[in-house]
Design an enzyme around this catalytic site. Structure first.
Site, PDB file in Angstrom:
ATOM      1  N   ASP A 102      59.009 -32.162 -34.793  1.00 37.99           N
ATOM      2  CA  ASP A 102      60.411 -32.542 -34.885  1.00 37.99           C
ATOM      3  C   ASP A 102      61.161 -31.372 -35.535  1.00 37.99           C
ATOM      4  OD1 ASP A 102      62.719 -33.960 -34.804  1.00 37.99           O
ATOM      5  OD2 ASP A 102      62.092 -35.520 -36.217  1.00 37.99           O
ATOM      6  N   ASP A 137      69.223 -31.985 -32.382  1.00 37.85           N
ATOM      7  CA  ASP A 137      70.255 -32.847 -31.795  1.00 37.85           C
ATOM      8  C   ASP A 137      70.972 -33.584 -32.909  1.00 37.85           C
ATOM      9  OD1 ASP A 137      67.904 -34.305 -32.406  1.00 37.85           O
ATOM     10  OD2 ASP A 137      68.605 -35.970 -31.163  1.00 37.85           O
ATOM     11  N   ALA A 205      67.764 -42.095 -32.336  1.00 39.07           N
ATOM     12  CA  ALA A 205      68.594 -42.890 -33.249  1.00 39.07           C
ATOM     13  C   ALA A 205      68.550 -44.385 -32.957  1.00 39.07           C
ATOM     14  CB  ALA A 205      70.034 -42.380 -33.247  1.00 39.07           C
ATOM     15  N   CYS A 288      42.677 -60.429 -37.780  1.00 42.98           N
ATOM     16  CA  CYS A 288      42.319 -59.206 -37.066  1.00 42.98           C
ATOM     17  C   CYS A 288      40.804 -59.013 -37.153  1.00 42.98           C
ATOM     18  CB  CYS A 288      43.036 -58.028 -37.723  1.00 42.98           C
ATOM     19  SG  CYS A 288      42.594 -56.416 -37.047  1.00 42.98           S
ATOM     20  N   CYS A 290      39.452 -55.747 -36.698  1.00 41.91           N
ATOM     21  CA  CYS A 290      39.203 -54.309 -36.754  1.00 41.91           C
ATOM     22  C   CYS A 290      38.143 -54.020 -37.817  1.00 41.91           C
ATOM     23  CB  CYS A 290      40.500 -53.534 -37.019  1.00 41.91           C
ATOM     24  SG  CYS A 290      41.000 -53.455 -38.749  1.00 41.91           S
ATOM     25  N   CYS A 293      39.192 -55.067 -41.229  1.00 42.10           N
ATOM     26  CA  CYS A 293      39.388 -56.502 -41.475  1.00 42.10           C
ATOM     27  C   CYS A 293      38.121 -57.315 -41.331  1.00 42.10           C
ATOM     28  CB  CYS A 293      40.474 -57.036 -40.548  1.00 42.10           C
ATOM     29  SG  CYS A 293      42.084 -56.289 -40.870  1.00 42.10           S
TER      30      CYS A 293
END
Lengths: 506, 506
Positions: A102, A137, A205, A288, A290, A293
């Site tokens: 960025d 920008d 934005a 969850c 994962c 978890c």
């Protein structure tokens, strides 16, 4: 794919592999990294100063193919600037995928000024080995005056124009699309951006819209941008990192997401799910499976040291985010992305608004939607407004109708009519030859809502209007008044019995 | 909790810790195993002849607190019978949680006869160390004649009566509830079962309903059984192992599930999700983050040997099933089980029917629903029929209304009226004092469906009917005709403008 008004530069870096509605699975070729990134993709945000999860771990544990870091922070950093210039990002981050940077636009919008020019920051991004750079920008917030939105947009456009003549080597360059909450400005910004030689198209934005749950406005902004872009434009929803809206955004046509959320939320003890955000303090059970978890309990996580807790929460947040992208890709492959969006819409009332807003653009989505997919599931009144229903209604007005007297019937035929077609809410009349084709192989609840019958009445209207010389009747099981009222006057109606007596469809 | 008509034997084995609608988190004490099982709980089915995942693994990797195996298969098995009698199930299975056994009723219904008596099989279950045994009931399929359902039920009832006098030691005993698809028979079966000294209440023979996606009928059967049981009765949905319907079944009042699905589906290459079943061959991406799905890809899983594939799929199927139970428990804790059911209902049209059927029983659910919970999310037209809306409408008819002329307004007050209350679909009029209390702190989409306005009109009607001497008016933003038509004639209506001009609620 709709033809663009003016032939744009051919973009060979993005190839679409599969599509559902405006959602697609694509391949973004990033020449400078010598990699191909499968989209929809998530770009975890790497904060040069704070590494909750290392880029190498993102790659090995989560399969990250791309990440994003802030070129302007590196540019300004006494600590990192020289090292970045000397070693390059890929080496510093030990990351073999694509790295996007960025430009400081966010800092510009937050602090009002930054100490670098557009050309300088692009060249700096090139010099630190960024694979996809960004010009400066102007991120115009939602709801500003039209004058401000227009003025800002002129600046953004001129920065994109200028970026084309900066020597960036084989670095791809983002062409951010601004225009605040003015759809026509977003569309013209997108047309302009698509007309440049730049490569990737962030819709900018939108974070304030997402932070205030304005998903309907977000969808309108995205769709406006998409109208100005060719189908071959990879679209990045800039700053969007919450998995609850990935499916909706993909269905609207977004390909890339970036997430600082996984780390920022973790720092604050927050736990992401596909239907919202929980605070660790409020969790008694992890919803969850994962690796984090299944290994720990919420209670245990609350007991560990802050840094470890933050890292574990960040890893969960990443797991659920990547899982959602896989879920979306699988849905696109199976042709049931809309069904997934229906489910996700029930995560929060504002997501229902977002889904409704998406369906406001059903005619646009219809143009990109595959003709045949899996099974169409009728899941709510919103299903009656899906592109597939719209397309079928359009098709009805072009169908040739045999005979002079035709019955559309929910329950058997009738010898008074020369021809009997099945009447199938929400689609409408179904000629026998189409019965087995998508989407008429739909699965529906036994109890339908009024919108399904009203949509079927719209289907009847379309065929009646296209065939003014033919006599039509419908035989129905207790349709609601609102649907009967929506039928053309010329259509005779035969009630088969109350809806509650409707025999099972099976 | 509603008092039972006749004082039943006090059941101290089941304690309710938390509730939402008819869903609850409970603790089932199993004396013979010396353990407490948290409900809702899943009982993985252990086939004595085929072990896809070992009981010890179920305990250590998945946290299983209870499992189920078939006492009749063991009784008949030359291979296992003696060993089971000598060592006992807990030792053989290396499992320290609770072990439930089935009796052969399923085999009876499949093959027409079994070679054991009710007393014999109960004693055998006791002798092999079962912690929760089962008598031989008659699993009557759906849609049989009423005569058959009644005859079968008489047999089942007599088996339960007889079971009370078998010496089972401290083994708990199931009291299955039959009655086919006749709600009144299910209710009387449940009343009878609850009147025995038996302990756990399986709702039997619902598998055919689930296999044919008849979730609405399943809910009607469960609710009928629940009407015959006290709140302290642990309820087992026998044979229900697909995680897609766990949330719906818990919201209807079920506490225990058993799953052979995890293993049977795995054998067939099928992959469970909370919204349905996929075949491994159709998966390009795993929509899951469990340890299996983060470690492997579908492509890899297709390439491994059959036994390994089966085991890995079974483990995924278990992960997603236990995850769903944690998700449900978390939703009960947060008071948003209905929101979870709304999401799950969008997995399949038949689940929408199931959810609608559940809401047909909203008045019953209302009696058990906590007065205050998290935030009420309005997510679909079904939300307008939730118990909370019903309860609020009942409350409206008991509210005292000040003044002679009262305005219910969606947009500010009016000096023509002495009192102005907010008008809040789907609830209706809101006196100022209640504005900040549940469920009136609702989050709603900006665009509401007709059902929300119609429900608000019902709220207005209730207060108008209870206060015949007061003059009422409503000020509304473009309500649909169907809602305006549902208002009492005496109510004056003031249109504030079209719905599209409605200012944001925020």
């Amino acid at each position: 794919m709709p033809p663009a008004a003016v032939a744009p530069p051919m973009r060979e870096i993005f190839e679409i592999r599969d599509a559902d509605g405006a959602g697609r699975i694509g391949e973004l070729t990033v020449p400078r990294a010598d990699v191909t990134v499968e989209t929809p993709a998530l770009l975890p945000v790497i904060n040069p100063h704070l590494r909750t999860v290392s880029p190498a771990t993102l790659e090995s544990e989560f399969g990250a193919q791309i990440l994003i870091t802030n070129g302007y922070i590196l540019y300004q950093s006494e600590e990192f600037r020289e090292e970045a210039l000397e070693r390059g990002l890929a080496d510093i981050y030990e990351f073999s995928g694509a790295i996007m940077t960025d430009s400081g636009s966010f800092q510009l919008s937050e602090y009002g000024e930054i100490s670098v020019t557009n050309a300088e920051i692009l060249e700096f991004q090139r010099d630190i080995g960024s694979h996809i750079g960004t010009p400066i920008d102007i991120p115009t917030p939602p709801d500003v005056s039209r004058e401000q939105a227009e003025d800002d947009l002129e600046t953004t456009k001129s920065r994109l124009d200028a970026a084309q003549s900066v020597d960036v080597g084989d670095m791809l360059v983002n062409a951010p699309i601004q225009g605040s909450t003015y759809p026509d400005l977003r569309e013209s910004a997108a047309e302009h951006a698509y007309g440049t030689s730049l490569d990737v198209f962030p819709v900018g934005a939108v974070v304030p819209l997402m932070n205030s749950y304005r998903y309907a406005d977000m969808i309108d902004v995205v769709r406006a941008a998409k109208r100005g872009l060719g189908a071959d434009a990879p679209v990045h929803l800039f700053g969007a990192g919450h998995p609850m809206m990935f499916a909706l955004a993909v269905a609207a046509g977004c390909d890339l997401f970036d997430s600082a959320a996984y780390a920022l939320y973790a720092r604050d003890g927050r736990y992401l799910t596909v239907s919202g955000t929980d605070h660790l303090d409020d969790l008694d059970y992890f919803p969850c499976s994962c690796p984090v978890c299944t290994k720990y309990t919420p209670e245990f996580l609350r007991s560990v040291a802050e840094a470890e807790r933050e890292e574990l929460l960040a890893r969960h947040n990443l797991y659920v985010s990547y899982q959602e992208l896989r879920t979306i890709k699988q849905a696109i492959r199976e042709g049931n992305l809309f069904e997934l969006v229906e489910r996700r819409a029930r995560g929060h009332p504002a997501m229902v608004d977002g889904y409704r807003a998406l369906l406001d653009h059903a005619a646009e989505l219809e143009r990109e939607d595959p003709v045949s997919k899996g099974t169409f599931f009728y899941l709510s009144s919103q299903s009656a407004r899906r592109p597939e229903v719209l397309r079928y209604h359009d098709r009805l007005s072009r169908l040739s109708v045999p005979g002079d007297r035709v019955l559309f019937s929910e329950g058997g035929d009738n010898r008074r009519f020369e021809e009997t077609w099945r009447l199938l809410p929400p689609f409408g009349p179904v000629p026998p030859a189409l019965s087995d084709s998508y989407p008429l192989t739909t699965e529906r609840p036994e109890r339908l809502d009024r919108e399904a019958y009203e949509a079927a009445a719209e289907g009847v209207s379309r065929i009646v209007e296209a065939n003014p010389d033919i006599e039509f009747a419908i035989a129905h099981w207790g349709w609601p008044d609102s649907a009967l009222a929506a039928l053309p006057n010329a259509v005779e109606t035969l009630a088969l019995g109350p809806e509650s007596d409707h025999p099972d469809d099976s």
